[in-house]
Write a protein that holds these residues in place. Sequence first.
Motif, PDB file in Angstrom:
ATOM      1  N   LEU A  73     -55.634 -63.714  63.348  1.00  0.00           N
ATOM      2  CA  LEU A  73     -55.992 -63.334  62.105  1.00  0.00           C
ATOM      3  C   LEU A  73     -56.122 -61.900  62.040  1.00  0.00           C
ATOM      4  CD1 LEU A  73     -58.385 -66.094  60.762  1.00  0.00           C
ATOM      5  CD2 LEU A  73     -56.002 -65.731  60.070  1.00  0.00           C
ATOM      6  N   THR A  74     -56.335 -60.908  63.017  1.00  0.00           N
ATOM      7  CA  THR A  74     -56.280 -59.762  63.153  1.00  0.00           C
ATOM      8  C   THR A  74     -55.277 -59.066  63.874  1.00  0.00           C
ATOM      9  OG1 THR A  74     -57.564 -59.989  65.305  1.00  0.00           O
ATOM     10  CG2 THR A  74     -58.844 -60.060  63.395  1.00  0.00           C
ATOM     11  N   TYR A  75     -54.485 -59.518  64.424  1.00  0.00           N
ATOM     12  CA  TYR A  75     -53.054 -58.814  65.095  1.00  0.00           C
ATOM     13  C   TYR A  75     -52.168 -58.377  63.959  1.00  0.00           C
ATOM     14  CZ  TYR A  75     -49.193 -58.427  67.964  1.00  0.00           C
ATOM     15  OH  TYR A  75     -48.206 -57.646  68.763  1.00  0.00           O
ATOM     16  N   ASP A  76     -51.548 -57.258  64.091  1.00  0.00           N
ATOM     17  CA  ASP A  76     -50.776 -56.952  62.893  1.00  0.00           C
ATOM     18  C   ASP A  76     -49.294 -57.413  63.099  1.00  0.00           C
ATOM     19  OD1 ASP A  76     -52.538 -55.389  61.456  1.00  0.00           O
ATOM     20  OD2 ASP A  76     -52.150 -53.529  62.604  1.00  0.00           O
ATOM     21  N   PHE A  77     -49.077 -58.060  64.077  1.00  0.00           N
ATOM     22  CA  PHE A  77     -47.407 -58.562  64.183  1.00  0.00           C
ATOM     23  C   PHE A  77     -46.528 -57.674  63.675  1.00  0.00           C
ATOM     24  CE2 PHE A  77     -50.367 -62.486  63.958  1.00  0.00           C
ATOM     25  CZ  PHE A  77     -49.685 -63.113  64.996  1.00  0.00           C
ATOM     26  N   PRO A  78     -46.234 -56.650  64.528  1.00  0.00           N
ATOM     27  CA  PRO A  78     -45.070 -55.739  64.132  1.00  0.00           C
ATOM     28  C   PRO A  78     -43.888 -56.581  64.111  1.00  0.00           C
ATOM     29  CG  PRO A  78     -46.048 -55.248  66.618  1.00  0.00           C
ATOM     30  CD  PRO A  78     -47.004 -56.214  65.762  1.00  0.00           C
ATOM     31  N   GLY A  79     -43.632 -57.372  64.938  1.00  0.00           N
ATOM     32  CA  GLY A  79     -42.278 -58.244  64.715  1.00  0.00           C
ATOM     33  C   GLY A  79     -42.418 -59.417  63.732  1.00  0.00           C
ATOM     34  N   ASN A  80     -43.394 -59.624  62.885  1.00  0.00           N
ATOM     35  CA  ASN A  80     -43.871 -60.373  61.855  1.00  0.00           C
ATOM     36  C   ASN A  80     -43.338 -61.825  62.341  1.00  0.00           C
ATOM     37  OD1 ASN A  80     -43.833 -58.682  59.279  1.00  0.00           O
ATOM     38  ND2 ASN A  80     -42.029 -57.568  60.496  1.00  0.00           N
ATOM     39  N   VAL A  81     -42.798 -62.684  61.241  1.00  0.00           N
ATOM     40  CA  VAL A  81     -42.817 -64.086  61.560  1.00  0.00           C
ATOM     41  C   VAL A  81     -42.209 -64.439  62.845  1.00  0.00           C
ATOM     42  CG1 VAL A  81     -42.278 -66.531  60.873  1.00  0.00           C
ATOM     43  CG2 VAL A  81     -42.928 -64.693  59.240  1.00  0.00           C
ATOM     44  N   ALA A  82     -41.142 -63.610  63.357  1.00  0.00           N
ATOM     45  CA  ALA A  82     -40.333 -64.064  64.452  1.00  0.00           C
ATOM     46  C   ALA A  82     -41.181 -63.834  65.790  1.00  0.00           C
ATOM     47  CB  ALA A  82     -39.000 -63.007  64.620  1.00  0.00           C
ATOM     48  N   GLU A  83     -42.060 -62.613  65.743  1.00  0.00           N
ATOM     49  CA  GLU A  83     -42.834 -62.378  66.962  1.00  0.00           C
ATOM     50  C   GLU A  83     -43.833 -63.766  66.846  1.00  0.00           C
ATOM     51  OE1 GLU A  83     -46.171 -59.058  68.568  1.00  0.00           O
ATOM     52  OE2 GLU A  83     -45.084 -58.886  66.463  1.00  0.00           O
ATOM     53  N   LEU A  84     -44.567 -64.008  65.900  1.00  0.00           N
ATOM     54  CA  LEU A  84     -45.466 -65.069  65.706  1.00  0.00           C
ATOM     55  C   LEU A  84     -44.860 -66.553  66.342  1.00  0.00           C
ATOM     56  CD1 LEU A  84     -48.102 -66.593  65.211  1.00  0.00           C
ATOM     57  CD2 LEU A  84     -47.313 -66.743  62.782  1.00  0.00           C
ATOM     58  N   GLU A  85     -43.474 -66.689  65.810  1.00  0.00           N
ATOM     59  CA  GLU A  85     -42.863 -67.867  66.459  1.00  0.00           C
ATOM     60  C   GLU A  85     -42.667 -67.858  68.130  1.00  0.00           C
ATOM     61  OE1 GLU A  85     -38.747 -70.361  65.497  1.00  0.00           O
ATOM     62  OE2 GLU A  85     -39.173 -68.425  64.470  1.00  0.00           O
ATOM     63  N   SER A  86     -42.167 -66.692  68.393  1.00  0.00           N
ATOM     64  CA  SER A  86     -42.087 -66.457  69.829  1.00  0.00           C
ATOM     65  C   SER A  86     -43.353 -66.598  70.648  1.00  0.00           C
ATOM     66  CB  SER A  86     -41.430 -65.132  70.551  1.00  0.00           C
ATOM     67  OG  SER A  86     -40.088 -65.243  69.805  1.00  0.00           O
ATOM     68  N   MET A  87     -44.396 -65.937  70.014  1.00  0.00           N
ATOM     69  CA  MET A  87     -45.543 -66.145  70.772  1.00  0.00           C
ATOM     70  C   MET A  87     -46.386 -67.714  70.751  1.00  0.00           C
ATOM     71  SD  MET A  87     -49.166 -64.122  69.239  1.00  0.00           S
ATOM     72  CE  MET A  87     -48.216 -62.478  69.440  1.00  0.00           C
ATOM     73  N   ILE A  88     -46.229 -68.318  69.788  1.00  0.00           N
ATOM     74  CA  ILE A  88     -46.496 -69.868  69.635  1.00  0.00           C
ATOM     75  C   ILE A  88     -45.642 -70.615  70.943  1.00  0.00           C
ATOM     76  CG2 ILE A  88     -46.996 -71.719  68.505  1.00  0.00           C
ATOM     77  CD1 ILE A  88     -48.969 -69.690  67.941  1.00  0.00           C
ATOM     78  N   GLU A  89     -44.297 -70.202  70.885  1.00  0.00           N
ATOM     79  CA  GLU A  89     -43.712 -70.999  71.593  1.00  0.00           C
ATOM     80  C   GLU A  89     -44.015 -70.649  73.178  1.00  0.00           C
ATOM     81  OE1 GLU A  89     -38.934 -72.412  72.699  1.00  0.00           O
ATOM     82  OE2 GLU A  89     -39.391 -70.739  71.499  1.00  0.00           O
ATOM     83  N   ARG A  90     -44.286 -69.469  73.670  1.00  0.00           N
ATOM     84  CA  ARG A  90     -44.815 -69.005  74.721  1.00  0.00           C
ATOM     85  C   ARG A  90     -46.095 -69.796  75.154  1.00  0.00           C
ATOM     86  NH1 ARG A  90     -43.793 -64.372  74.298  1.00  0.00           N
ATOM     87  NH2 ARG A  90     -45.753 -63.601  73.391  1.00  0.00           N
ATOM     88  N   ALA A  91     -47.122 -69.839  74.088  1.00  0.00           N
ATOM     89  CA  ALA A  91     -48.398 -70.385  74.234  1.00  0.00           C
ATOM     90  C   ALA A  91     -48.519 -72.024  74.533  1.00  0.00           C
ATOM     91  CB  ALA A  91     -49.230 -70.106  73.226  1.00  0.00           C
ATOM     92  N   VAL A  92     -47.490 -72.559  73.914  1.00  0.00           N
ATOM     93  CA  VAL A  92     -47.217 -73.978  73.849  1.00  0.00           C
ATOM     94  C   VAL A  92     -46.640 -74.341  75.585  1.00  0.00           C
ATOM     95  CG1 VAL A  92     -45.895 -75.990  73.182  1.00  0.00           C
ATOM     96  CG2 VAL A  92     -46.993 -74.377  71.471  1.00  0.00           C
ATOM     97  N   ILE A  93     -45.876 -73.573  76.025  1.00  0.00           N
ATOM     98  CA  ILE A  93     -45.258 -73.493  77.397  1.00  0.00           C
ATOM     99  C   ILE A  93     -46.423 -73.433  78.345  1.00  0.00           C
ATOM    100  CG2 ILE A  93     -43.716 -72.820  78.820  1.00  0.00           C
ATOM    101  CD1 ILE A  93     -41.773 -72.074  76.545  1.00  0.00           C
ATOM    102  N   LEU A  94     -47.254 -72.374  78.081  1.00  0.00           N
ATOM    103  CA  LEU A  94     -48.282 -72.176  79.012  1.00  0.00           C
ATOM    104  C   LEU A  94     -49.348 -72.950  78.883  1.00  0.00           C
ATOM    105  CD1 LEU A  94     -48.224 -68.270  78.782  1.00  0.00           C
ATOM    106  CD2 LEU A  94     -47.480 -69.415  80.690  1.00  0.00           C
ATOM    107  N   VAL A  95     -49.841 -73.591  77.784  1.00  0.00           N
ATOM    108  CA  VAL A  95     -51.202 -74.256  77.814  1.00  0.00           C
ATOM    109  C   VAL A  95     -50.896 -75.525  78.550  1.00  0.00           C
ATOM    110  CG1 VAL A  95     -50.247 -75.838  75.731  1.00  0.00           C
ATOM    111  CG2 VAL A  95     -52.668 -75.426  75.915  1.00  0.00           C
ATOM    112  N   PRO A  96     -51.955 -76.025  79.375  1.00  0.00           N
ATOM    113  CA  PRO A  96     -51.875 -76.999  80.133  1.00  0.00           C
ATOM    114  C   PRO A  96     -51.732 -78.594  79.282  1.00  0.00           C
ATOM    115  CG  PRO A  96     -53.771 -75.862  80.884  1.00  0.00           C
ATOM    116  CD  PRO A  96     -53.185 -75.309  79.540  1.00  0.00           C
ATOM    117  N   SER A  97     -51.157 -79.553  79.964  1.00  0.00           N
ATOM    118  CA  SER A  97     -51.014 -80.691  79.097  1.00  0.00           C
ATOM    119  C   SER A  97     -52.307 -81.287  78.477  1.00  0.00           C
ATOM    120  CB  SER A  97     -50.315 -81.792  79.975  1.00  0.00           C
ATOM    121  OG  SER A  97     -50.200 -83.029  79.216  1.00  0.00           O
TER     122      SER A  97
END
Length: 575
Positions: A440-464
């Motif tokens: 909610l505080t990050y400015d997302f210079p890459g906008n929705v595309a950056e958020l999408e990549s960020m969440i995909e990376r997070a989903v891959i990294l988070v333990p099952s």
Amino acid sequence: MNSEPELGVDIGALSARLRFNPEDGCIWLEGERMMLMHLSAFASFRKELMETVGLETARGMLMRLGYASGAIDGALARRARPEEDLLANFLAGPRLHAIEGMVVVEPIAHTFDPLTNYHAGEWIWRNSAEVEAHLLENGLSSEPVCWSAVGYASGYSSVFMGRPILYKEVECRAKGDPQCRIVGKPVEEWDDTSGDDLHHEWSLAGDGDADHWGRIVDKPIHSPDHADGSMVGASPSFVSMIQMISKVAPTEAPVLLVGEVGVGKKIASRAIHRLSTRSRQPFVSFNCSSCSGDALDAELFGQEKGAPGGATISRGGRVERANRGTLFLEDVHCLDARAQAKLLRVLQTGEVDRAGGTQSRPVKVRIIASATPRISAAVRDGSFREDLYYKLNTFPILLVPLRERRSDIPLLTKHFISVFADRHRKEIRGVSQSSVSFLLTYDFPGNVAELESMIERAVILVPSSGILDVSHLSSALDQRSPRFFSVSRNGSLVLGGVEASGTGSDQGTETLDRLLEGKFHLEDFENDIIVRAVERASGNLSKAARELGMTRPQLAYRIRKIREFGENFRGTDIT
């Protein structure tokens, strides 16, 4: 299970979920945007509503308003702390209602069975804001007046339990009773619900549909007719964009989509095509920055055999392939002067000239172009033709950056987690509080595309079956701090753990006093923090230094001093 409930939920932990962001004019409770309202203004509105539509209609409207708010908090409480048991999560509801300034809740009796989704309870309400509002404008009442609060209790319980739970106010201070008291139980256990607005709506929806209650607030809002679900949002700017798309899509007008990189211009172009009369015809996309000169000419407009550049065959370009359909020109401001002139001819005459050809070919193509905001500067400096700009700009649609529609971030985050958890076959139990703060505080210079990549990376990294934490999101996390104010135990705003007034939070002062009264050694404490930070960073001094708020050379010096006194880094390799 029957119990005499104790509201043992930590009010400090719940208050920490409330964040103030004055820079963006937003208040957030977890992932939900909130707002402050003067009680006197609410009282005036309530009175005017009663006078305009009548007592019964006003009561129903305010009850449904409260229900919607309670339903949101019910979903929040159900998913906010998945590591806790369901009863502990459920009891967060009365605390949330107090934090939101509505009423203080005291339990009398309570039944809660998660196996059957059964809940019934009796509660005392004190300091009801709704009673105060009614007395301020209307005086004493002949009936209970905590309409929105009763709706809240019903909505919260219904969504949390997955079945319709109906609350009624049986005593009310606005009637002259010493206190407000509510009783709730499953709707089918009430003898008489004929006059209840909420029960009427439940009857229309189907009382037994437990999933219906979860879907009320527990699902992203997708724009209409966008079946792939890629366009998600509910902010005013998003809704305005969808309305613009809906208006222009059925027409043949050229559309210019303007926005920063990653805001979703390509997705918007596909939405326009899907909603148009050309939806069954080709949708052809071309990135105008991918080539230039003869290659651009041939790729976009086609070429004849023997054309400049050594063409060995004749072939049509993207314009011809999009005939009777839609041509999407991405980054149209990158076209060179020759391509701009040819594109203008297509728009003016409906004909395309292949490179090396002698005969024009008729085409019926709709042009949707996209550009970054710099296209206006390109027109001013002459690098982009003014006449072509006005042709493309027949119907402009501005796509605002994600930082200007932060209220869509929770919806987008939830949508992307669902998409990528399914794609990568992962189970995500929830999102940590620190992750919500960062998003909610990050400015997302890459906008929705950056958020999408960020969440995909997070989903891959988070333990099952784990919790998505801030460490899974992005390296950009190390480069900035949240700008949110939280609420201390005495109700004042704190920023980064320090009182806005600069005096320090009461909780922090108490902690310091306890430390100073014990056998506390500052140097040992600092050394332990440094050792732990290096371990957390797996020996990466640059990363550890950022966590500690110091430079790498400063940290390296401190580590040398620690080693001189025999501190063991437990085998950590330092880089």
